[in-house]
Motif scaffolding. Structure first.
Motif, PDB file in Angstrom:
ATOM      1  N   ARG A  96       0.829  -1.209   0.000  1.00  0.00           N
ATOM      2  CA  ARG A  96       0.000   0.000   0.000  1.00  0.00           C
ATOM      3  C   ARG A  96       0.865   1.261   0.000  1.00  0.00           C
ATOM      4  N   GLU A  97       1.912   1.263   0.823  1.00  0.00           N
ATOM      5  CA  GLU A  97       2.783   2.444   0.896  1.00  0.00           C
ATOM      6  C   GLU A  97       3.520   2.661  -0.421  1.00  0.00           C
ATOM      7  N   ALA A  98       3.964   1.579  -1.069  1.00  0.00           N
ATOM      8  CA  ALA A  98       4.651   1.720  -2.352  1.00  0.00           C
ATOM      9  C   ALA A  98       3.694   2.249  -3.416  1.00  0.00           C
ATOM     10  N   ARG A  99       2.457   1.762  -3.403  1.00  0.00           N
ATOM     11  CA  ARG A  99       1.454   2.254  -4.357  1.00  0.00           C
ATOM     12  C   ARG A  99       1.179   3.732  -4.133  1.00  0.00           C
ATOM     13  N   THR A 100       1.082   4.132  -2.848  1.00  0.00           N
ATOM     14  CA  THR A 100       0.802   5.531  -2.519  1.00  0.00           C
ATOM     15  C   THR A 100       1.943   6.433  -2.970  1.00  0.00           C
ATOM     16  N   ARG A 101       3.177   5.948  -2.789  1.00  0.00           N
ATOM     17  CA  ARG A 101       4.328   6.760  -3.215  1.00  0.00           C
ATOM     18  C   ARG A 101       4.308   6.984  -4.724  1.00  0.00           C
ATOM     19  N   LYS A 102       3.832   6.016  -5.465  1.00  0.00           N
ATOM     20  CA  LYS A 102       3.764   6.145  -6.914  1.00  0.00           C
ATOM     21  C   LYS A 102       2.470   6.826  -7.375  1.00  0.00           C
ATOM     22  N   ARG A 103       1.615   7.199  -6.399  1.00  0.00           N
ATOM     23  CA  ARG A 103       0.353   7.888  -6.685  1.00  0.00           C
ATOM     24  C   ARG A 103      -0.525   7.073  -7.641  1.00  0.00           C
ATOM     25  N   LEU A 104      -0.635   5.802  -7.341  1.00  0.00           N
ATOM     26  CA  LEU A 104      -1.467   4.906  -8.133  1.00  0.00           C
ATOM     27  C   LEU A 104      -2.691   4.500  -7.324  1.00  0.00           C
ATOM     28  N   SER A 105      -3.815   4.383  -7.993  1.00  0.00           N
ATOM     29  CA  SER A 105      -5.031   3.894  -7.334  1.00  0.00           C
ATOM     30  C   SER A 105      -5.113   2.382  -7.489  1.00  0.00           C
ATOM     31  N   LEU A 106      -5.981   1.767  -6.686  1.00  0.00           N
ATOM     32  CA  LEU A 106      -6.187   0.327  -6.823  1.00  0.00           C
ATOM     33  C   LEU A 106      -6.740  -0.007  -8.212  1.00  0.00           C
ATOM     34  N   GLY A 107      -7.561   0.896  -8.749  1.00  0.00           N
ATOM     35  CA  GLY A 107      -8.104   0.672 -10.088  1.00  0.00           C
ATOM     36  C   GLY A 107      -7.013   0.624 -11.141  1.00  0.00           C
ATOM     37  N   GLU A 108      -6.008   1.485 -11.009  1.00  0.00           N
ATOM     38  CA  GLU A 108      -4.890   1.486 -11.959  1.00  0.00           C
ATOM     39  C   GLU A 108      -4.061   0.221 -11.812  1.00  0.00           C
ATOM     40  N   ILE A 109      -3.881  -0.244 -10.580  1.00  0.00           N
ATOM     41  CA  ILE A 109      -3.165  -1.512 -10.359  1.00  0.00           C
ATOM     42  C   ILE A 109      -3.943  -2.661 -10.988  1.00  0.00           C
ATOM     43  N   GLU A 110      -5.256  -2.642 -10.827  1.00  0.00           N
ATOM     44  CA  GLU A 110      -6.097  -3.692 -11.410  1.00  0.00           C
ATOM     45  C   GLU A 110      -5.973  -3.701 -12.934  1.00  0.00           C
ATOM     46  N   ASP A 111      -6.013  -2.529 -13.554  1.00  0.00           N
ATOM     47  CA  ASP A 111      -5.908  -2.453 -15.015  1.00  0.00           C
ATOM     48  C   ASP A 111      -4.561  -2.991 -15.502  1.00  0.00           C
ATOM     49  N   ALA A 112      -3.494  -2.700 -14.761  1.00  0.00           N
ATOM     50  CA  ALA A 112      -2.156  -3.093 -15.199  1.00  0.00           C
ATOM     51  C   ALA A 112      -1.879  -4.571 -14.979  1.00  0.00           C
ATOM     52  N   ARG A 169     -10.937  -6.494  -5.722  1.00  0.00           N
ATOM     53  CA  ARG A 169     -11.229  -7.015  -4.377  1.00  0.00           C
ATOM     54  C   ARG A 169     -10.081  -7.871  -3.846  1.00  0.00           C
ATOM     55  N   TYR A 170      -9.351  -8.526  -4.759  1.00  0.00           N
ATOM     56  CA  TYR A 170      -8.184  -9.297  -4.340  1.00  0.00           C
ATOM     57  C   TYR A 170      -7.049  -8.356  -3.912  1.00  0.00           C
ATOM     58  N   LEU A 171      -6.863  -7.261  -4.663  1.00  0.00           N
ATOM     59  CA  LEU A 171      -5.832  -6.295  -4.302  1.00  0.00           C
ATOM     60  C   LEU A 171      -6.129  -5.673  -2.941  1.00  0.00           C
ATOM     61  N   GLN A 172      -7.408  -5.344  -2.706  1.00  0.00           N
ATOM     62  CA  GLN A 172      -7.791  -4.770  -1.413  1.00  0.00           C
ATOM     63  C   GLN A 172      -7.546  -5.777  -0.293  1.00  0.00           C
ATOM     64  N   ALA A 173      -7.861  -7.055  -0.559  1.00  0.00           N
ATOM     65  CA  ALA A 173      -7.632  -8.094   0.452  1.00  0.00           C
ATOM     66  C   ALA A 173      -6.147  -8.240   0.761  1.00  0.00           C
ATOM     67  N   ILE A 174      -5.294  -8.109  -0.262  1.00  0.00           N
ATOM     68  CA  ILE A 174      -3.843  -8.196  -0.041  1.00  0.00           C
ATOM     69  C   ILE A 174      -3.374  -7.054   0.839  1.00  0.00           C
ATOM     70  N   GLU A 175      -3.811  -5.833   0.528  1.00  0.00           N
ATOM     71  CA  GLU A 175      -3.390  -4.681   1.339  1.00  0.00           C
ATOM     72  C   GLU A 175      -3.890  -4.796   2.780  1.00  0.00           C
ATOM     73  N   ASN A 176      -5.059  -5.393   2.957  1.00  0.00           N
ATOM     74  CA  ASN A 176      -5.610  -5.577   4.307  1.00  0.00           C
ATOM     75  C   ASN A 176      -5.109  -6.866   4.957  1.00  0.00           C
ATOM     76  N   GLU A 177      -4.326  -7.649   4.180  1.00  0.00           N
ATOM     77  CA  GLU A 177      -3.813  -8.949   4.634  1.00  0.00           C
ATOM     78  C   GLU A 177      -4.950  -9.858   5.068  1.00  0.00           C
TER      79      GLU A 177
END
Length: 257
Positions: A10-26, A32-40
């Motif tokens: 989450r911190e690395a994503r925030t530093r790169k100013r990326l949203s979860l939606g952008e991570i999902e697209d890439a 929902r899986y990305l959110q679960a990973i960040e929430n462990e």
């Protein structure tokens, strides 16, 4: 955990100013899986093996060591075995080419080739006729006063050879990770995530091995739909040279790594 895998991602994503939606697209990993990973919240993921595959891909995208993070998660969970092969999740999966396109021959080259064959045939016939005329010194005797009947040629067209091997087609009934290899171990579906209704195949090979993130898939072999179990956890199958389908234990499933 304050310094856990999810927090680091989450911190690395925030530093790169990326949203979860952008991570999902890439990465093509569902949000929902990305959110679960960040929430462990690991129980929300398809399984331990796939959780670490997602972590590896997510980490690499945001500039972290995805392999190290995946191993860190394994230690935290106390799951799987050392050296476990992680299934590969392609950040930009491409559709598998189902059929090889036949190479087209330039019509001009084909015309030249046919002309050359015709000329060669005429030369051979001319030489053969000339030799027969020189060897002949008179009328040929008739054995019984009748000309021998020529043996009729077989004009029936040659039938095409029957296709070799078995056919296999997969249709996703839910979101499912798929790794499918042919009889030579060549990936046909190389660790792709299929969405409900997406299909892959039909493919043809003398045998197949397939690993699935869950049982949300319909598998058809030689035109016959298979009655497979539909667990929420990973599962795998093999189709042998006789077309028989058998479930694979975890250690024998392909990983597309």
């Amino acid at each position: 955990m304050a310094d856990g895998v999810g927090t680091k991602l989450r911190e690395a994503r925030t530093r790169k100013r990326l949203s979860l939606g952008e991570i999902e697209d890439a990465t093509k990993i569902r949000g929902r899986y990305l959110q679960a990973i960040e929430n462990e919240d690991w129980d929300q993921l398809p399984g331990e093996t796939y959780a670490r595959a997602f972590i590896r891909t997510y980490g690499s995208l945001v500039g972290l060591d995805g392999e190290r993070l995946a191993e860190e998660q394994r230690h935290e969970r106390g799951a799987a075995r050392p050296g476990e092969g992680l299934p590969r999740v392609d950040p930009r999966p491409r559709r598998v080419v189902r059929r090889r396109e036949r190479r087209r021959i330039d019509p001009r080259l084909a015309t030249v080739g046919v002309s050359a064959l015709v000329v060669a045939a005429l030369v051979v016939i001319g030489l053969s006729t000339g030799s027969d005329e020189e060897a002949s010194t008179g009328p040929q005797p008739e054995s019984d006063g009748k000309l021998g009947a020529a043996t009729p040629a077989n004009d029936s067209p040659r039938s095409d050879a029957a296709p070799q091997g078995h056919s296999l087609e997969l249709v996703a009934t839910g979101e499912v990770w798929v790794c499918l290899l042919d009889g030579r171990g060549v990936p046909l579906v190389d660790g792709a995530i299929l969405l409900p209704g997406e299909a892959e195949g039909p493919f043809r090979s003398d045998s197949f091995t397939v690993a699935l993130g869950n049982g949300a898939v319909t598998m058809t072999v030689d035109g016959k739909e298979q009655n497979l179990s539909e667990p929420a956890s990973p599962i795998g199958f093999t189709v042998d040279s006789r077309g028989a389908v058998r479930e694979l234990p975890e250690g024998e499933r392909p990983t597309c790594t």
